[in-house]
Design an enzyme around this catalytic site. Sequence first.
Site, PDB file in Angstrom:
ATOM      1  N   PHE A   1       0.815  -1.224   0.000  1.00 56.81           N
ATOM      2  CA  PHE A   1       0.000   0.000   0.000  1.00 56.81           C
ATOM      3  C   PHE A   1       0.847   1.272   0.000  1.00 56.81           C
ATOM      4  O   PHE A   1       0.361   2.334  -0.383  1.00 56.81           O
ATOM      5  CB  PHE A   1      -0.926   0.013   1.229  1.00 56.81           C
ATOM      6  CG  PHE A   1      -0.243   0.445   2.507  1.00 56.81           C
ATOM      7  CD1 PHE A   1      -0.103   1.800   2.809  1.00 56.81           C
ATOM      8  CD2 PHE A   1       0.291  -0.481   3.392  1.00 56.81           C
ATOM      9  CE1 PHE A   1       0.559   2.210   3.970  1.00 56.81           C
ATOM     10  CE2 PHE A   1       0.943  -0.084   4.544  1.00 56.81           C
ATOM     11  CZ  PHE A   1       1.081   1.267   4.836  1.00 56.81           C
TER      12      PHE A   1
ATOM     13  N   LYS B   1      -1.169  -7.245  -9.166  1.00 53.73           N
ATOM     14  CA  LYS B   1      -2.142  -7.336  -8.068  1.00 53.73           C
ATOM     15  C   LYS B   1      -1.732  -6.245  -7.057  1.00 53.73           C
ATOM     16  O   LYS B   1      -0.856  -6.434  -6.235  1.00 53.73           O
ATOM     17  CB  LYS B   1      -2.053  -8.730  -7.424  1.00 53.73           C
ATOM     18  CG  LYS B   1      -3.316  -9.226  -6.769  1.00 53.73           C
ATOM     19  CD  LYS B   1      -3.856  -8.349  -5.670  1.00 53.73           C
ATOM     20  CE  LYS B   1      -3.108  -8.504  -4.368  1.00 53.73           C
ATOM     21  NZ  LYS B   1      -3.538  -7.491  -3.357  1.00 53.73           N
TER      22      LYS B   1
ATOM     23  N   GLU C   1      -4.948  -3.842  -1.877  1.00 51.85           N
ATOM     24  CA  GLU C   1      -6.401  -3.628  -1.830  1.00 51.85           C
ATOM     25  C   GLU C   1      -6.761  -2.422  -0.966  1.00 51.85           C
ATOM     26  O   GLU C   1      -7.919  -2.036  -0.894  1.00 51.85           O
ATOM     27  CB  GLU C   1      -7.114  -4.900  -1.333  1.00 51.85           C
ATOM     28  CG  GLU C   1      -6.758  -5.369   0.073  1.00 51.85           C
ATOM     29  CD  GLU C   1      -5.509  -6.252   0.135  1.00 51.85           C
ATOM     30  OE1 GLU C   1      -4.497  -5.910  -0.517  1.00 51.85           O
ATOM     31  OE2 GLU C   1      -5.535  -7.266   0.861  1.00 51.85           O
ATOM     32  N   ARG C   2      -5.777  -1.825  -0.298  1.00 49.44           N
ATOM     33  CA  ARG C   2      -6.105  -0.691   0.581  1.00 49.44           C
ATOM     34  C   ARG C   2      -6.164   0.625  -0.183  1.00 49.44           C
ATOM     35  O   ARG C   2      -6.880   1.540   0.201  1.00 49.44           O
ATOM     36  CB  ARG C   2      -5.063  -0.591   1.690  1.00 49.44           C
ATOM     37  CG  ARG C   2      -5.107  -1.799   2.591  1.00 49.44           C
ATOM     38  CD  ARG C   2      -4.171  -1.609   3.731  1.00 49.44           C
ATOM     39  NE  ARG C   2      -3.964  -2.852   4.437  1.00 49.44           N
ATOM     40  CZ  ARG C   2      -2.818  -3.203   4.987  1.00 49.44           C
ATOM     41  NH1 ARG C   2      -1.789  -2.398   4.933  1.00 49.44           N
ATOM     42  NH2 ARG C   2      -2.708  -4.333   5.626  1.00 49.44           N
TER      43      ARG C   2
ATOM     44  N   SER D   1       5.408  -6.922   3.289  1.00 48.13           N
ATOM     45  CA  SER D   1       5.984  -7.224   4.604  1.00 48.13           C
ATOM     46  C   SER D   1       6.763  -8.550   4.561  1.00 48.13           C
ATOM     47  O   SER D   1       6.495  -9.408   3.704  1.00 48.13           O
ATOM     48  CB  SER D   1       4.871  -7.291   5.642  1.00 48.13           C
ATOM     49  OG  SER D   1       3.949  -8.293   5.271  1.00 48.13           O
TER      50      SER D   1
ATOM     51  N   CYS E   1       9.614   1.832   3.338  1.00 48.43           N
ATOM     52  CA  CYS E   1      10.504   0.728   3.709  1.00 48.43           C
ATOM     53  C   CYS E   1      11.917   1.234   3.917  1.00 48.43           C
ATOM     54  O   CYS E   1      12.754   0.540   4.465  1.00 48.43           O
ATOM     55  CB  CYS E   1      10.480  -0.349   2.645  1.00 48.43           C
ATOM     56  SG  CYS E   1      11.179   0.216   1.110  1.00 48.43           S
TER      57      CYS E   1
ATOM     58  N   GLU F   1       9.389  -3.954  12.881  1.00 45.28           N
ATOM     59  CA  GLU F   1       9.225  -2.793  12.009  1.00 45.28           C
ATOM     60  C   GLU F   1       7.934  -2.097  12.447  1.00 45.28           C
ATOM     61  O   GLU F   1       6.849  -2.678  12.352  1.00 45.28           O
ATOM     62  CB  GLU F   1       9.089  -3.263  10.553  1.00 45.28           C
ATOM     63  CG  GLU F   1       8.862  -2.125   9.575  1.00 45.28           C
ATOM     64  CD  GLU F   1       8.605  -2.610   8.146  1.00 45.28           C
ATOM     65  OE1 GLU F   1       7.843  -3.571   7.965  1.00 45.28           O
ATOM     66  OE2 GLU F   1       9.175  -2.008   7.228  1.00 45.28           O
TER      67      GLU F   1
HETATM   68  P1  NAD Z   1       1.580  -6.635   3.035  1.00 41.83           P
HETATM   69  O1  NAD Z   1       2.627  -7.686   3.099  1.00 41.83           O
HETATM   70  O2  NAD Z   1       0.471  -6.678   4.027  1.00 41.83           O
HETATM   71  O3  NAD Z   1       0.852  -6.679   1.594  1.00 41.83           O
HETATM   72  C1  NAD Z   1       1.599  -6.664   0.400  1.00 41.83           C
HETATM   73  C2  NAD Z   1       0.804  -7.399  -0.675  1.00 41.83           C
HETATM   74  O4  NAD Z   1       0.638  -8.762  -0.287  1.00 41.83           O
HETATM   75  C3  NAD Z   1      -0.590  -6.828  -0.912  1.00 41.83           C
HETATM   76  O5  NAD Z   1      -0.847  -6.779  -2.291  1.00 41.83           O
HETATM   77  C4  NAD Z   1      -1.500  -7.813  -0.194  1.00 41.83           C
HETATM   78  O6  NAD Z   1      -2.762  -7.922  -0.789  1.00 41.83           O
HETATM   79  C5  NAD Z   1      -0.749  -9.117  -0.306  1.00 41.83           C
HETATM   80  N1  NAD Z   1      -1.007 -10.005   0.833  1.00 41.83           N
HETATM   81  C6  NAD Z   1      -1.221  -9.636   2.128  1.00 41.83           C
HETATM   82  N2  NAD Z   1      -1.415 -10.715   2.889  1.00 41.83           N
HETATM   83  C7  NAD Z   1      -1.320 -11.792   2.074  1.00 41.83           C
HETATM   84  C8  NAD Z   1      -1.425 -13.198   2.299  1.00 41.83           C
HETATM   85  N3  NAD Z   1      -1.660 -13.717   3.512  1.00 41.83           N
HETATM   86  N4  NAD Z   1      -1.258 -14.015   1.253  1.00 41.83           N
HETATM   87  C9  NAD Z   1      -1.015 -13.531   0.036  1.00 41.83           C
HETATM   88  N5  NAD Z   1      -0.912 -12.206  -0.237  1.00 41.83           N
HETATM   89  C10 NAD Z   1      -1.056 -11.339   0.773  1.00 41.83           C
HETATM   90  O7  NAD Z   1       2.337  -5.236   3.054  1.00 41.83           O
HETATM   91  P2  NAD Z   1       1.721  -3.771   3.169  1.00 41.83           P
HETATM   92  O8  NAD Z   1       1.226  -3.564   4.559  1.00 41.83           O
HETATM   93  O9  NAD Z   1       0.824  -3.494   2.043  1.00 41.83           O
HETATM   94  O10 NAD Z   1       3.036  -2.889   2.945  1.00 41.83           O
HETATM   95  C11 NAD Z   1       3.920  -2.523   3.965  1.00 41.83           C
HETATM   96  C12 NAD Z   1       5.103  -3.462   4.028  1.00 41.83           C
HETATM   97  O11 NAD Z   1       5.784  -3.466   2.774  1.00 41.83           O
HETATM   98  C13 NAD Z   1       6.152  -3.002   5.040  1.00 41.83           C
HETATM   99  O12 NAD Z   1       6.642  -4.125   5.722  1.00 41.83           O
HETATM  100  C14 NAD Z   1       7.242  -2.382   4.175  1.00 41.83           C
HETATM  101  O13 NAD Z   1       8.538  -2.382   4.733  1.00 41.83           O
HETATM  102  C15 NAD Z   1       7.177  -3.266   2.984  1.00 41.83           C
HETATM  103  N6  NAD Z   1       7.782  -2.622   1.824  1.00 41.83           N
HETATM  104  C16 NAD Z   1       8.996  -3.069   1.423  1.00 41.83           C
HETATM  105  C17 NAD Z   1       9.628  -2.459   0.364  1.00 41.83           C
HETATM  106  C18 NAD Z   1      10.971  -2.945  -0.091  1.00 41.83           C
HETATM  107  O14 NAD Z   1      11.377  -2.544  -1.158  1.00 41.83           O
HETATM  108  N7  NAD Z   1      11.674  -3.775   0.648  1.00 41.83           N
HETATM  109  C19 NAD Z   1       9.012  -1.389  -0.301  1.00 41.83           C
HETATM  110  C20 NAD Z   1       7.757  -0.963   0.121  1.00 41.83           C
HETATM  111  C21 NAD Z   1       7.145  -1.602   1.195  1.00 41.83           C
END
Ligand code: NAD
Length: 501
Positions: free
Chosen positions: A153, A177, A180-181, A230, A285, A387
């Site tokens: 998101f 994909k 969704e937020r 994450s 991140c 984090e």
């Molecule tokens: P998230 O992991 O909750 O979601 C990321 C994606 O995974 C979304 O599209 C979501 O729909 C999907 N997803 C969530 N739960 C799932 C599941 N159980 N099974 C399959 N798919 C699932 O992350 P977020 O809260 O949207 O974003 C924040 C996180 O992203 C933070 O931890 C941040 O550090 C990380 N991030 C990392 C980078 C990097 O380059 N390392 C860059 C941006 C964000």
Amino acid sequence: MTQVIGHLINGEMIHTNKSNAERTQDVFNPATGEVTKQVALASKQTVEQAISSAEAAFPAWRKTPPLKRARVMFRFKELLEQNSDKICRLIGEEHGKISHDAAGELQRGIENVEYACGAPELLKGEHSKNVGPNIDSWSEFQPLGVVAGITPFNFPAMVPMWMFPLAIVCGNTFILKPSERDPSSTLFIAQLLKEAGLPDGVMNVVNGDKEAVDTLLSDNRIKAVSFVGSTPIAEYIYATANANGKRCQALGGAKNHAIVMPDADMDNTVNQLLGAAFGSSGERCMALSVAVTVGDEAGDALVAKMTEGMKGLSVGEHTNANNDFGPVITKAHQEKVNGFIASAAQQGATLVVDGRNPVVKGFENGYFVGATLIDHVTADMASYQAEIFGPVLQVIRVKTMQEAMQLINDHEYGNGTCIFTRDGEAARYFSDNIQVGMVGINVPLPVPVAYHSFGGWKRSLFGDLHAYGPDGVRFYTKRKTITQRWPSSGIREGVSFAFPS
Ligand code: NAD
């Protein structure tokens, strides 16, 4: 009736209202706490429809000359610039990011499109003449087929553009994909590709949750998956994609430390830390969430100057450009961030500035957390290990630079880090030895430019290749090496059973 954000499949929008969408989920304005839209959550069948469309588009797109693919990206870049106000507004409405921050995000995304415009050069391959008598050899980089991207998101415009522009100019077809937020800006950006001349089916967007992701991970027609999000989900995506024979790069979470040396320019350091710790509510991140001060003098000076600097910060709604940062993404996340602040205090840290429950006039139901400064944090505290992803800067005081580096090296994450110093020798030692993928020297957010590649170490990245830039080209292509002989001079060679040398 509430608007439903549907899917883009084969150039058409589908499931755009309640009556034809399978499942839906609320989308909130985090500054008001109000439900503003609904997002369709794709079923397995809908995702399969998208995969079929991408598969059908692949043969013609693969054969399209790289220069023609690049021309689509040139037009796409222009359309992104022409529509920047709308894109930033959509980001603000669903993510809460202030307009100047959203514009910065979009610009960094556009830079990845600009890099992708170099497709003919990037895909030139390697050639060696006369590797043997009358024998030439070359390596070329062929597209993989249908590839997928799953994004978080916090950068709804930029992170998808780390992926699809390069994947597409390399000759692949794509399924995105988004989170969704806050899916609206991502979907709008993808729709611009059609206007830029991209053939239908080359780019598809499916909104959704785990069901959509699991379908992408299990379908044999998907050849590679790029994920950003994450760490627990990154680990799951990487393991599942690999088990299903797919190439995968999965970027995860972070805990980014800044070492503040006794000789640092403290005023400059504080200015840099204010932006890097609290910008975008700490939901980056690469956000700097820990300052490791070397020596008590540096610790005292930093805390005093940060406290002073934080007095001028303003948290609020995205349309007011005077605000420094906006709300966090959800009510649950606001509670989580507040919980970490409470736990640090309970575990013995000093709450110097407590940003919980700020008053934001007119936005009393928004998910705001004010800038927070916590001193005397130690490595055993929950707030240090996890984090937080909120506007919280924690200070850990150590005696030596070695101790500071050990702390960073021992942390499970290794995304970004930086050092503030005037000592070139210390900076060089730090950048050479620190176990982190992206390093800044007096640069607080060392996010690599589009023509380098982005990626952390340790549990911040699962996979071998970093995102975008040169690693991105390698990720989205497979190498084929061809060796050819033309014995045109009439030379006939005898039979040999020895290995060719
Ligand atoms: P998230 O992991 O909750 O979601 C990321 C994606 O995974 C979304 O599209 C979501 O729909 C999907 N997803 C969530 N739960 C799932 C599941 N159980 N099974 C399959 N798919 C699932 O992350 P977020 O809260 O949207 O974003 C924040 C996180 O992203 C933070 O931890 C941040 O550090 C990380 N991030 C990392 C980078 C990097 O380059 N390392 C860059 C941006 C964000």
